[in-house]
Design a protein around this motif. Sequence first.
Motif, PDB file in Angstrom:
ATOM      1  N   SER A  62       8.203   8.953   4.665  1.00 36.80           N
ATOM      2  CA  SER A  62       7.052   8.265   4.494  1.00 36.80           C
ATOM      3  C   SER A  62       5.913   8.577   5.759  1.00 36.80           C
ATOM      4  O   SER A  62       5.342   9.467   6.089  1.00 36.80           O
ATOM      5  CB  SER A  62       7.147   6.735   3.790  1.00 36.80           C
ATOM      6  N   ALA A  63       5.289   7.628   5.598  1.00 32.64           N
ATOM      7  CA  ALA A  63       3.750   7.936   6.547  1.00 32.64           C
ATOM      8  C   ALA A  63       3.895   7.969   7.623  1.00 32.64           C
ATOM      9  O   ALA A  63       2.948   9.065   8.312  1.00 32.64           O
ATOM     10  CB  ALA A  63       3.010   6.015   5.847  1.00 32.64           C
ATOM     11  N   GLY A 108       4.328  -3.657  -1.647  1.00 31.50           N
ATOM     12  CA  GLY A 108       3.643  -4.339  -3.124  1.00 31.50           C
ATOM     13  C   GLY A 108       3.720  -5.294  -3.569  1.00 31.50           C
ATOM     14  O   GLY A 108       2.647  -6.802  -3.999  1.00 31.50           O
ATOM     15  N   SER A 129       1.980   1.557  -2.986  1.00 24.48           N
ATOM     16  CA  SER A 129       0.189   2.089  -3.219  1.00 24.48           C
ATOM     17  C   SER A 129       0.546   3.112  -4.044  1.00 24.48           C
ATOM     18  O   SER A 129      -0.429   3.852  -4.552  1.00 24.48           O
ATOM     19  CB  SER A 129       0.158   3.327  -1.981  1.00 24.48           C
ATOM     20  N   GLY A 152       2.626   1.807   2.698  1.00 20.54           N
ATOM     21  CA  GLY A 152       1.795   1.276   2.739  1.00 20.54           C
ATOM     22  C   GLY A 152       1.682  -0.383   3.617  1.00 20.54           C
ATOM     23  O   GLY A 152       0.613  -0.487   3.785  1.00 20.54           O
ATOM     24  N   ALA A 153       2.730  -1.031   2.770  1.00 18.45           N
ATOM     25  CA  ALA A 153       2.495  -2.956   2.949  1.00 18.45           C
ATOM     26  C   ALA A 153       3.726  -3.092   4.342  1.00 18.45           C
ATOM     27  O   ALA A 153       3.595  -4.128   4.654  1.00 18.45           O
ATOM     28  CB  ALA A 153       2.602  -3.091   1.837  1.00 18.45           C
ATOM     29  N   LEU A 211       8.071   4.121   7.190  1.00 18.74           N
ATOM     30  CA  LEU A 211       6.411   3.570   7.338  1.00 18.74           C
ATOM     31  C   LEU A 211       5.402   3.211   6.154  1.00 18.74           C
ATOM     32  O   LEU A 211       5.411   4.782   4.916  1.00 18.74           O
ATOM     33  CB  LEU A 211       5.478   3.745   8.302  1.00 18.74           C
TER      34      LEU A 211
HETATM   35  N1  LIG Z   1      -0.441  12.686   1.031  1.00 22.03           N
HETATM   36  C1  LIG Z   1      -0.374  11.350   2.037  1.00 22.03           C
HETATM   37  N2  LIG Z   1      -1.444  11.239   3.289  1.00 22.03           N
HETATM   38  C2  LIG Z   1      -1.299  10.575   3.281  1.00 22.03           C
HETATM   39  N3  LIG Z   1      -1.077   9.355   3.535  1.00 22.03           N
HETATM   40  C3  LIG Z   1       0.084   9.464   2.191  1.00 22.03           C
HETATM   41  C4  LIG Z   1       0.329  10.182   1.588  1.00 22.03           C
HETATM   42  N4  LIG Z   1       1.146  10.193   0.681  1.00 22.03           N
HETATM   43  C5  LIG Z   1       0.790   8.721   0.925  1.00 22.03           C
HETATM   44  N5  LIG Z   1       0.624   8.018   1.425  1.00 22.03           N
HETATM   45  C6  LIG Z   1       0.883   7.038   2.176  1.00 22.03           C
HETATM   46  O1  LIG Z   1       1.845   6.552   2.564  1.00 22.03           O
HETATM   47  C7  LIG Z   1       2.294   5.193   2.078  1.00 22.03           C
HETATM   48  C8  LIG Z   1       3.464   4.901   1.483  1.00 22.03           C
HETATM   49  O2  LIG Z   1       3.075   3.895   1.418  1.00 22.03           O
HETATM   50  P1  LIG Z   1       4.468   3.033  -0.239  1.00 22.03           P
HETATM   51  O3  LIG Z   1       6.007   3.619  -0.177  1.00 22.03           O
HETATM   52  O4  LIG Z   1       2.915   2.670  -1.423  1.00 22.03           O
HETATM   53  O5  LIG Z   1       3.967   1.699   0.230  1.00 22.03           O
HETATM   54  P2  LIG Z   1       6.102   0.655   0.416  1.00 22.03           P
HETATM   55  O6  LIG Z   1       6.663   1.370   0.723  1.00 22.03           O
HETATM   56  O7  LIG Z   1       5.221  -0.609   1.726  1.00 22.03           O
HETATM   57  O8  LIG Z   1       5.749  -0.454  -0.774  1.00 22.03           O
HETATM   58  C9  LIG Z   1       1.403   4.639   2.039  1.00 22.03           C
HETATM   59  O9  LIG Z   1       0.211   4.057   2.776  1.00 22.03           O
HETATM   60  C10 LIG Z   1       0.118   5.592   1.459  1.00 22.03           C
HETATM   61  O10 LIG Z   1      -1.539   5.862   1.379  1.00 22.03           O
END
Ligand SMILES: Nc1ncnc2c1ncn2[C@@H]1O[C@H](COP(=O)(O)OP(=O)(O)O)[C@@H](O)[C@H]1O
Length: 523
Positions: free
Chosen positions: A377-378, A150, A75, A232-233, A230
Amino acid sequence: MEGMMPPFHFLFFSKPSVYIDQNSSVKTFFSRNGILILGFIFILSLIALIAVGLAQNKKLPDNFKYGIVFDAGSSHTSMYIYKWSAEKMNDTGLVYETASCEVKGPGISSYASNLQDIPVYLSKCMGKAKDLIPKYKHQDTPLYLGATAGMRLLRMENEELAKMILSAVTSLFNSYPFNFQGARIISGFEEGAYGWITINYLLGKLEKHNWKNQFLRENETQDTYGALDLGGASTQITFVTSTQISKQFKKTTQFRLYGKNYTVYTYSYLCHGVDQALLRKLALNAKDASPGALMEPCFHPGYERTVLTSSLFSSVCTKIYKNWISSRNLTIQGTGNFQKCKESITELFQNNYCNASYCTFDMIYRPPTEGHFGAFSAYYYAMDFLNLTSDKVSSLDMVTHKMEEFCSTPWSVVNTAFPQVKEKYLSEYCFSGTYVLTLLQKYNLTEYWTQVEFMDKINNKTEAGWTLGYMLNLTNMIPAELPQSKPFSHPTYISLMVIFSLLLAIVFILGSVMFQKSSYFWK
Ligand SMILES: Nc1ncnc2c1ncn2[C@@H]1O[C@H](COP(=O)(O)OP(=O)(O)O)[C@@H](O)[C@H]1O
Ligand SMILES: [Ca+2]
């Protein structure tokens, strides 16, 4: 006055003015040589004492090192700058985050069709790194970029495009003065394992010093924390297990850190990140939607969002649901019902088949969880926003009650109460909070609610995530064996100090006595 001691200052300052006779001058000669030898020993002992003291208590110069890691998530992309003292690089907990930078824009995988924009995308944060790290350190500063789920999804779809993105990053980073070590897609296994290393390193669980600054032995160190990430993907679960796991499952790894062995179970669930989970849920439900509208219990009453159905099926994670729906506009309407939301999320986890003794979901074997978990994280973003972190809410019933209340709050009320929160995040906290609870329940962790700690920055400084563990590993900063922390062990240090102090005292006393005797000959 015969037989009386000369005044104290005489011992040191009075000089013999007359030699009395031959016999006494011989004695004086020997006693003076004796004094010279003792004086010599005295000076040597003094130098040795000072040297030992200085070596042990030397104030280390401020010789810092830096490392830069880019986390290219699904994300968004973030940059972290880590800093540590060069002299203490093998001690635990000494590497910390000194700065971070949020790259403006979406996840790097969405640059597949506009590669030319990647330099603009990353250069602002690179500029910050150049400004923050002293110029003379640039060449020694390792720079990494790790991409996560991603890019894993993009690679599954189009490997060539994923490579082109990484090549664009590589040529950009090679033009900077840092010691660029590569841009790559890290595996889900690495993502889980490095996240586990990061939190346990920062929490001081991998090794401990006692009050004498000695490293403690294996059985004196603390239990480690499991790590829950946790994204985004994708989502990862990682913890130390005492269960004997058959090699066929290939889900464990061995670490030897600071002289101790760890058997770590880790698994990364692709498409179970919070954004892909929502997309899957919407895609799954779109088939039952009345023409043009989709009633959605995970959004607040009064909330509406219009999407193109083709966008719901464009991800690798939702392709399987694509069939009878030709692309059209679909309006998602919130109904705000926590229980229904939870039920519909539960459908995203497959429980039908397990080829091992125990599976959490999706046919993936997992040994029983053990001990405390750090969820970041999430996990943290959702639970922190909802004020539901385990230190604030003590029971699952309370969490459920608060979630019911929050999800049923009209969107107009929520939106007015939090004008500063990004609409995407705010509108999805009911979904992401419910998703977090369902996922933890699937992991069998909700029974031990207080054993899950939601964490963001550890020690108020360093963000929990895979990036620090990645850098520590690639720079060999966590030794397999316990490092020696001081030039001398504490008992050796104390013994040397006592021996030299005694020697000094003896020399001083003997010197005084001999000097005193010789001064009688001079009279
Ligand atoms: N301040 C926030 N409030 C809510 N959700 C958030 C915030 N900052 C990041 N996120 C969410 O946290 C997740 C981070 O995932 P990311 O690290 O980008 O993906 P991945 O680790 O799967 O490659 C995403 O779903 C994003 O929308
Ligand atoms: Ca992530």
